[in-house]
Design a protein around this motif. Sequence first.
Motif, short mmCIF file in Angstrom:
data_model
loop_
_atom_site.label_atom_id
_atom_site.label_comp_id
_atom_site.label_asym_id
_atom_site.label_seq_id
_atom_site.Cartn_x
_atom_site.Cartn_y
_atom_site.Cartn_z
N THR A 141 0.83 -1.20 0.00
CA THR A 141 0.00 0.00 0.00
C THR A 141 0.87 1.26 0.00
OG1 THR A 141 -1.73 -1.19 1.21
CG2 THR A 141 -1.84 1.22 1.22
N CYS A 142 1.93 1.26 0.82
CA CYS A 142 2.85 2.42 0.87
C CYS A 142 3.55 2.61 -0.48
CB CYS A 142 3.88 2.22 1.98
SG CYS A 142 3.20 2.34 3.64
N ALA A 143 3.92 1.50 -1.12
CA ALA A 143 4.59 1.60 -2.42
C ALA A 143 3.65 2.24 -3.44
CB ALA A 143 5.01 0.21 -2.89
N ARG A 144 2.37 1.91 -3.37
CA ARG A 144 1.42 2.48 -4.32
C ARG A 144 1.14 3.96 -4.04
NH1 ARG A 144 -3.91 0.11 -5.68
NH2 ARG A 144 -3.58 1.54 -7.42
N LYS A 145 1.31 4.36 -2.80
CA LYS A 145 1.14 5.78 -2.49
C LYS A 145 2.25 6.60 -3.15
CE LYS A 145 -1.30 5.27 1.92
NZ LYS A 145 -1.22 5.48 3.38
N VAL A 146 3.44 5.99 -3.24
CA VAL A 146 4.57 6.67 -3.89
C VAL A 146 4.42 6.57 -5.41
CG1 VAL A 146 7.08 6.75 -4.15
CG2 VAL A 146 6.06 6.17 -1.93
N LYS A 147 4.02 5.38 -5.88
CA LYS A 147 3.90 5.15 -7.31
C LYS A 147 2.65 4.30 -7.56
CE LYS A 147 6.82 3.79 -11.24
NZ LYS A 147 8.12 3.19 -11.63
N PRO A 148 1.49 4.92 -7.77
CA PRO A 148 0.21 4.21 -7.86
C PRO A 148 0.16 3.12 -8.91
CG PRO A 148 -0.15 6.56 -7.65
CD PRO A 148 1.32 6.39 -7.86
N ALA A 149 0.90 3.26 -9.98
CA ALA A 149 0.82 2.30 -11.08
C ALA A 149 1.89 1.22 -11.01
CB ALA A 149 0.92 3.03 -12.42
N HIS A 150 2.57 1.10 -9.87
CA HIS A 150 3.65 0.11 -9.76
C HIS A 150 3.03 -1.29 -9.74
CE1 HIS A 150 7.75 -1.11 -9.01
NE2 HIS A 150 7.36 -1.86 -8.00
N LEU A 151 3.25 -2.04 -10.81
CA LEU A 151 2.56 -3.31 -11.01
C LEU A 151 2.93 -4.37 -9.98
CD1 LEU A 151 0.45 -4.12 -13.08
CD2 LEU A 151 2.24 -5.26 -14.39
N LYS A 152 4.22 -4.45 -9.62
CA LYS A 152 4.63 -5.46 -8.64
C LYS A 152 3.97 -5.24 -7.29
CE LYS A 152 9.06 -6.98 -10.54
NZ LYS A 152 10.52 -7.15 -10.29
N ALA A 153 3.84 -3.97 -6.89
CA ALA A 153 3.18 -3.66 -5.62
C ALA A 153 1.71 -4.05 -5.67
CB ALA A 153 3.33 -2.17 -5.31
N ILE A 154 1.07 -3.82 -6.81
CA ILE A 154 -0.34 -4.17 -6.97
C ILE A 154 -0.52 -5.68 -6.89
CG2 ILE A 154 -2.30 -4.14 -8.57
CD1 ILE A 154 -1.27 -1.44 -9.58
N ILE A 155 0.33 -6.42 -7.58
CA ILE A 155 0.24 -7.88 -7.55
C ILE A 155 0.46 -8.41 -6.14
CG2 ILE A 155 1.37 -10.01 -8.33
CD1 ILE A 155 1.90 -8.61 -11.00
N ARG A 156 1.46 -7.84 -5.45
CA ARG A 156 1.74 -8.30 -4.09
C ARG A 156 0.57 -7.99 -3.16
NH1 ARG A 156 4.61 -12.12 -3.19
NH2 ARG A 156 6.42 -11.22 -4.23
N GLY A 157 -0.06 -6.82 -3.32
CA GLY A 157 -1.21 -6.49 -2.50
C GLY A 157 -2.36 -7.44 -2.74
N ALA A 158 -2.61 -7.79 -4.00
CA ALA A 158 -3.67 -8.74 -4.32
C ALA A 158 -3.38 -10.11 -3.71
CB ALA A 158 -3.82 -8.85 -5.84
N GLN A 159 -2.13 -10.55 -3.78
CA GLN A 159 -1.76 -11.84 -3.22
C GLN A 159 -1.95 -11.87 -1.71
OE1 GLN A 159 2.26 -11.99 -4.75
NE2 GLN A 159 1.70 -13.42 -6.39
N CYS A 160 -1.61 -10.76 -1.06
CA CYS A 160 -1.79 -10.69 0.40
C CYS A 160 -3.27 -10.81 0.75
CB CYS A 160 -1.22 -9.38 0.95
SG CYS A 160 0.58 -9.28 0.87
N CYS A 161 -4.11 -10.11 0.04
CA CYS A 161 -5.56 -10.17 0.30
C CYS A 161 -6.09 -11.58 0.08
CB CYS A 161 -6.30 -9.18 -0.59
SG CYS A 161 -5.98 -7.45 -0.19
N MET A 162 -5.56 -12.25 -0.92
CA MET A 162 -5.97 -13.63 -1.18
C MET A 162 -5.60 -14.54 -0.01
SD MET A 162 -7.43 -14.20 -4.19
CE MET A 162 -6.96 -15.86 -4.67
#
Length: 398
Positions: A141-162
């Motif tokens: 989440t913090c990574a996306r605040k710095v760079k909202p479109a960072h794909l690896k951070a988005i994938i990692r966030g989705a995996q954590c929620c799963m």
Amino acid sequence: MASLAPGEDSDDGMDEFMEKFKTHKYKNAFNESNWEEEFDKVPMFMKTAPEDIDPMKHPDLACLQSIIHDDERPPEEQAKSLKDEGNDYFKEKNYKKAIVSYTAGLKMNCPDSDLNVILLTNRAAAHFHLGNMRSALNDATCARKVKPAHLKAIIRGAQCCMEMRNYEDALQWCDEGLKVLPTDKKLLELRTTADKQRRAAERDARKSKAKEKKNQNEREALLAAIKDRGVRLLQQPPQRRGSESEEDGDDDGSTTAMAELRLDGLSSQEATGAQVYLDEQGALHWPVLFLYPEHSQTDLISAFCENSTFIDHLAVMFGEELPPWDTERKYHPQHLQVFFEDQETEHLYEVDVGTSLLKVLQLPCCSVKAGTPSFIVMVKGSPFCKQFLSSKKVHRPK
């Protein structure tokens, strides 16, 4: 190079050294048995770094470490070195140390936002592999605040929620990532899995709710059936009768409260776990315990229908084949007496074996303890029976 005159010595002693070298082997040379061990001492060839770097044992590593952590270098350089150090630990699956390195890199507060995003995303990955899903999600989440479109951070966030079974949030992370890159294979797979598991979880929740509702209805019907028959269920030891649970409300309210407490997990103390139930015809079936004090034996009838008589069961239990503990072969149905104990007075009441279980349970002096009606069975007129009854007050219910 000019040759030395006869008798002249070399200034640097090299000639003498070379002469000795011909006759003395190098003590620290590599050999077939120790070359891997020696190579592992060289930083470039080390497979894993030592836990603690001692300058005396590992001077080369200590030097490299001092270079990495040189406070005089720009924050960007220090953060990058710490990122590389963390990556090395990560490759070795030493995720705890990787987290320490990534955290130290973030503390450099370097102005390079891309580097900070990488540090956060890498730390999220290390937390993920350690099972720290909440910390990993926070870093993503913090990574996306710095760079909202960072794909690896988005994938990692989705995996954590799963992993945390928060499928709605996982879908949201996937959808936001697919806005950045609609064709990303990993995100598409994650979204499909998240949607499938969300629907399965919702289906299981509906089934669980329906089952709970059914159990509640069955419980209420069972409570109503017991209450309508006037069967007393003990909710606490007799000496505590008259406590607040019986003093509150009218008689109907206290009876219901008493039944609810006892029926919550109402089951036999025997290993079978049998419990009272209401059949489709509206008849109650009780687990009933027969006690044989003369032989310290017991029998559990797991489903004694309330309309059945005691002789019905005794005729089966002591019919053609008598129990092995009855060595004198005297436990015949026509010779047996059955009693129950009043839990308040400890008086014994004899049961007419031709009476149904329901009629006995409806007697004012009879009560059910621990969800299992209990009865004492003895041979009428036997020495043990006479001695046992001599110390008790025995009544015959009217």
